[in-house]
Enzyme design. Structure first.
Site, PDB file in Angstrom:
ATOM      1  N   SER A  91      -6.981  -1.890   0.579  1.00  0.00           N
ATOM      2  CA  SER A  91      -8.369  -1.699   0.975  1.00  0.00           C
ATOM      3  C   SER A  91      -9.146  -3.005   0.854  1.00  0.00           C
ATOM      4  O   SER A  91      -8.723  -3.945   0.167  1.00  0.00           O
ATOM      5  CB  SER A  91      -9.018  -0.636   0.097  1.00  0.00           C
ATOM      6  OG  SER A  91      -9.119  -1.085  -1.248  1.00  0.00           O
ATOM      7  N   GLU A 114      -4.210  -8.440   4.057  1.00  0.00           N
ATOM      8  CA  GLU A 114      -4.271  -7.524   5.208  1.00  0.00           C
ATOM      9  C   GLU A 114      -4.986  -6.286   4.699  1.00  0.00           C
ATOM     10  O   GLU A 114      -4.414  -5.483   3.959  1.00  0.00           O
ATOM     11  CB  GLU A 114      -2.861  -7.215   5.709  1.00  0.00           C
ATOM     12  CG  GLU A 114      -2.818  -6.754   7.152  1.00  0.00           C
ATOM     13  CD  GLU A 114      -3.031  -5.260   7.322  1.00  0.00           C
ATOM     14  OE1 GLU A 114      -4.211  -4.867   7.492  1.00  0.00           O
ATOM     15  OE2 GLU A 114      -2.058  -4.514   7.268  1.00  0.00           O
ATOM     16  N   CYS A 152      -4.147   1.432   9.023  1.00  0.00           N
ATOM     17  CA  CYS A 152      -5.283   0.522   9.109  1.00  0.00           C
ATOM     18  C   CYS A 152      -5.706   0.251  10.548  1.00  0.00           C
ATOM     19  O   CYS A 152      -6.833  -0.181  10.784  1.00  0.00           O
ATOM     20  CB  CYS A 152      -4.972  -0.785   8.389  1.00  0.00           C
ATOM     21  SG  CYS A 152      -3.438  -1.570   8.922  1.00  0.00           S
ATOM     22  N   GLU A 195       1.132   2.698  -6.933  1.00  0.00           N
ATOM     23  CA  GLU A 195       1.602   3.562  -8.015  1.00  0.00           C
ATOM     24  C   GLU A 195       1.983   4.956  -7.550  1.00  0.00           C
ATOM     25  O   GLU A 195       2.810   5.622  -8.181  1.00  0.00           O
ATOM     26  CB  GLU A 195       0.553   3.651  -9.129  1.00  0.00           C
ATOM     27  CG  GLU A 195      -0.808   4.151  -8.702  1.00  0.00           C
ATOM     28  CD  GLU A 195      -1.764   3.014  -8.415  1.00  0.00           C
ATOM     29  OE1 GLU A 195      -2.945   3.143  -8.770  1.00  0.00           O
ATOM     30  OE2 GLU A 195      -1.329   2.006  -7.812  1.00  0.00           O
ATOM     31  N   PRO A 224       0.813  -1.209   0.000  1.00  0.00           N
ATOM     32  CA  PRO A 224       0.000   0.000   0.000  1.00  0.00           C
ATOM     33  C   PRO A 224       0.848   1.261   0.000  1.00  0.00           C
ATOM     34  O   PRO A 224       2.073   1.213   0.151  1.00  0.00           O
ATOM     35  CB  PRO A 224      -0.777  -0.126   1.306  1.00  0.00           C
ATOM     36  CG  PRO A 224       0.229  -0.757   2.232  1.00  0.00           C
ATOM     37  CD  PRO A 224       1.034  -1.714   1.374  1.00  0.00           C
ATOM     38  N   TRP A 225       0.165   2.399  -0.119  1.00  0.00           N
ATOM     39  CA  TRP A 225       0.883   3.666  -0.159  1.00  0.00           C
ATOM     40  C   TRP A 225       1.100   4.299   1.207  1.00  0.00           C
ATOM     41  O   TRP A 225       1.857   5.249   1.338  1.00  0.00           O
ATOM     42  CB  TRP A 225       0.179   4.667  -1.079  1.00  0.00           C
ATOM     43  CG  TRP A 225      -1.312   4.809  -0.924  1.00  0.00           C
ATOM     44  CD1 TRP A 225      -2.264   4.328  -1.770  1.00  0.00           C
ATOM     45  CD2 TRP A 225      -2.021   5.514   0.108  1.00  0.00           C
ATOM     46  NE1 TRP A 225      -3.520   4.664  -1.326  1.00  0.00           N
ATOM     47  CE2 TRP A 225      -3.394   5.408  -0.179  1.00  0.00           C
ATOM     48  CE3 TRP A 225      -1.629   6.228   1.245  1.00  0.00           C
ATOM     49  CZ2 TRP A 225      -4.384   5.972   0.627  1.00  0.00           C
ATOM     50  CZ3 TRP A 225      -2.607   6.791   2.053  1.00  0.00           C
ATOM     51  CH2 TRP A 225      -3.970   6.665   1.742  1.00  0.00           C
ATOM     52  N   GLU A 233     -14.142   3.053   6.497  1.00  0.00           N
ATOM     53  CA  GLU A 233     -12.791   3.444   6.900  1.00  0.00           C
ATOM     54  C   GLU A 233     -12.445   4.773   6.236  1.00  0.00           C
ATOM     55  O   GLU A 233     -12.219   4.833   5.032  1.00  0.00           O
ATOM     56  CB  GLU A 233     -11.791   2.363   6.493  1.00  0.00           C
ATOM     57  CG  GLU A 233     -10.368   2.659   6.931  1.00  0.00           C
ATOM     58  CD  GLU A 233      -9.386   1.595   6.466  1.00  0.00           C
ATOM     59  OE1 GLU A 233      -8.446   1.306   7.220  1.00  0.00           O
ATOM     60  OE2 GLU A 233      -9.565   1.063   5.357  1.00  0.00           O
ATOM     61  N   LYS A 276       5.314  -5.366  -5.984  1.00  0.00           N
ATOM     62  CA  LYS A 276       4.733  -4.213  -6.670  1.00  0.00           C
ATOM     63  C   LYS A 276       4.276  -3.179  -5.649  1.00  0.00           C
ATOM     64  O   LYS A 276       3.342  -3.410  -4.886  1.00  0.00           O
ATOM     65  CB  LYS A 276       3.532  -4.609  -7.528  1.00  0.00           C
ATOM     66  CG  LYS A 276       3.095  -3.466  -8.474  1.00  0.00           C
ATOM     67  CD  LYS A 276       1.680  -3.618  -8.990  1.00  0.00           C
ATOM     68  CE  LYS A 276       0.668  -2.953  -8.094  1.00  0.00           C
ATOM     69  NZ  LYS A 276       0.796  -1.471  -8.058  1.00  0.00           N
ATOM     70  N   PRO A 277       4.916  -2.003  -5.640  1.00  0.00           N
ATOM     71  CA  PRO A 277       4.463  -0.941  -4.744  1.00  0.00           C
ATOM     72  C   PRO A 277       3.239  -0.237  -5.317  1.00  0.00           C
ATOM     73  O   PRO A 277       2.911  -0.365  -6.502  1.00  0.00           O
ATOM     74  CB  PRO A 277       5.670   0.006  -4.697  1.00  0.00           C
ATOM     75  CG  PRO A 277       6.313  -0.174  -6.046  1.00  0.00           C
ATOM     76  CD  PRO A 277       6.123  -1.628  -6.403  1.00  0.00           C
TER      77      PRO A 277
END
Length: 448
Positions: free
Chosen positions: A209, A231, A265, A160, A132-133, A351, A157-158
């Site tokens: 998400s 997660e 989170c 974007e 995630p970012w 959330e 893969k991060p």
């Protein structure tokens, strides 16, 4: 070639253009990992330990560069990343380096007369790690460490919007690990989907998400039977009993709610407080929020999303402090406290993922537990009370993967992190993380 703009969230300005991996490049990365797996899977746990410890040392050596990349890309505080987040990532690597050498399991023996059994723990293969970012570097290491420790190879893969620290991490990995063991691809949702459906990908580990988790689950199901480690989102309640130290509770909850601008989170975003101390706690939280400075949100789109929750509040809700975006450059939103909300309000059920907390009164313990559990998520929660028995009793009934008592958002590498319900399944951290990245084989031999 398609490029993705990389934006500094503190200024809103583009400072880099990142090439997006093509479908061919994604396929090539998976193939490279598959080839490397044939050798890496046979490396002994002790040898993997040596490599992971060397990787941890290399990260320590290049910590200033990693922190600079992470902060420019996320807007985080430099000292916080350098002094807290990178040491935490290094600790995860060092823990996992040794964990694979001592995983508990059934012992070999004769469980059926005349037959000998043994249990082997094997790597699953090529793992697609999608991060995630909000914590790009930390999440990458949380996945990378157990995957490598268990003998897998990976394609990482991060997100974007935050690729920079992950790219540097990939370079460090390639200095330490054999070719093809760690591969990094950058891109958008389509790039991630290509990794999910690739027939050579054995496992997909996603932090993101709940929507993203559902999409990955669907895509993985259509691609065949593929292991998942998810997660996902959280909507963490903080239950404050009437006997709690209110000043301590307000301080701890606010810290957990506004850390990383609420983009966490496990953020303590839903405060449930005994009705008789509701007003006092609201005052303390509002005072703490008013004197708290937070960093920027991830993007202009996310800023608009957070603002929309406040703009769409029903009439019965009241914004005590904050509530509107901060003027000026960058994507800033102030710490916000909202009261008068009801359980079915969107700001309670969803959330928000920003520096926003809601406060609801409860009448008794049963009411508190009902309110805590009556959301789709089950990642984390906290209980605040001077009575240890009360804290333990409520913790048993809260439907969440982690429950803190008189604290919130404290982690130990030796303890598992993961949720229930729409918050996903599978554990990060601890020896339990190795379960997701391993498969168990029973071998039985006839002895008579």
């Amino acid at each position: 070639m398609i490029h993705q703009d990389v934006v500094d969230p503190r200024t809103g300005e583009v400072y880099h253009r990142m090439p997006t991996a093509s479908s061919t490049e994604s396929t090539d990365a998976v193939r490279a990992a598959a080839i490397a797996f044939e050798t890496w899977r046979s490396v002994t746990p002790g040898e993997r330990q040596d490599v992971l410890l060397a990787l941890a040392d290399a990260i320590v050596e290049q910590a200033p560069e990693l922190a600079a990349a992470e902060c420019r890309n996320t807007g985080k505080d430099h000292a916080e990343v350098l002094e807290e987040e990178i040491p935490a990532a290094v600790d995860v690597l060092r823990f996992m380096a040794g964990a694979a050498r001592g995983v508990p399991g059934p012992t070999a023996g004769e469980y059926v007369r005349g037959y000998s059994s043994q249990v082997a723990r094997e790597p699953v293969g090529v793992c697609a790690l999608i991060t995630p970012w909000n914590h790009p570097l930390g999440s990458a290491v949380d996945k990378l460490a157990p995957a490598l420790a268990a003998g897998n190879t990976v394609v990482l893969k991060p997100a974007e919007t935050t690729p920079m620290s992950t790219l540097l991490l990939g370079e460090i990995c390639n200095q330490v690990l054999p070719p093809g063991v760690v591969n990094v691809v950058c891109g958008d949702r389509d790039t991630g989907r290509a990794l999910v459906v690739d027939p050579l990908t054995a496992l997909v580990s996603l932090t993101g998400s709940t929507r993203a988790g559902a999409e990955v689950t669907t895509a993985a199901g259509l691609a065949g039977i593929k292991r998942l480690h998810l997660e996902l989102g959280g909507d963490a309640p903080a239950i404050v009993l009437a006997d709690a130290d209110l000043a301590e509770a307000a301080e701890g909850i606010a810290e957990a709610a506004f850390y990383n601008a609420g983009q966490d989170c496990t953020a303590a975003c839903r405060v449930l407080v005994a009705a008789e101390v509701h007003d006092r706690l609201v005052t303390l939280l509002a005072e703490r929020a008013a004197r708290t400075e937070v960093g920027p949100l991830n993007s202009r789109a996310h800023l608009s999303r957070v603002a929309a929750y406040l703009e769409g509040l029903p009439e019965h809700a009241t914004v005590v402090t904050g509530g509107t975006p901060t003027p000026g450059p960058g994507f800033f939103f102030p710490p916000t406290v909202v009261t008068g909300v009801r359980q079915d309000d969107a700001i309670v059920q969803h959330e928000v993922f920003g520096p926003v907390l809601t406060v609801q009164p409860f009448t008794d313990e049963d009411d508190a537990i009902r309110l805590a559990n009556d959301v789709p998520f089950g990642l984390a929660a906290s209980v605040w009370s001077r009575d240890a028995a009360t804290g333990a009793r409520l913790a048993r009934h809260i439907d969440a993967g982690t429950v803190w008592i008189n604290c919130h958002g404290v982690y130990a590498t030796e303890m598992p992190h993961g949720g229930f319900k729409h918050s996903g399944y599978g554990k990060d951290l601890s020896i339990h993380a190795l379960d997701s990245y391993s498969r168990i084989k029973h071998v039985m031999s006839r002895t008579t």
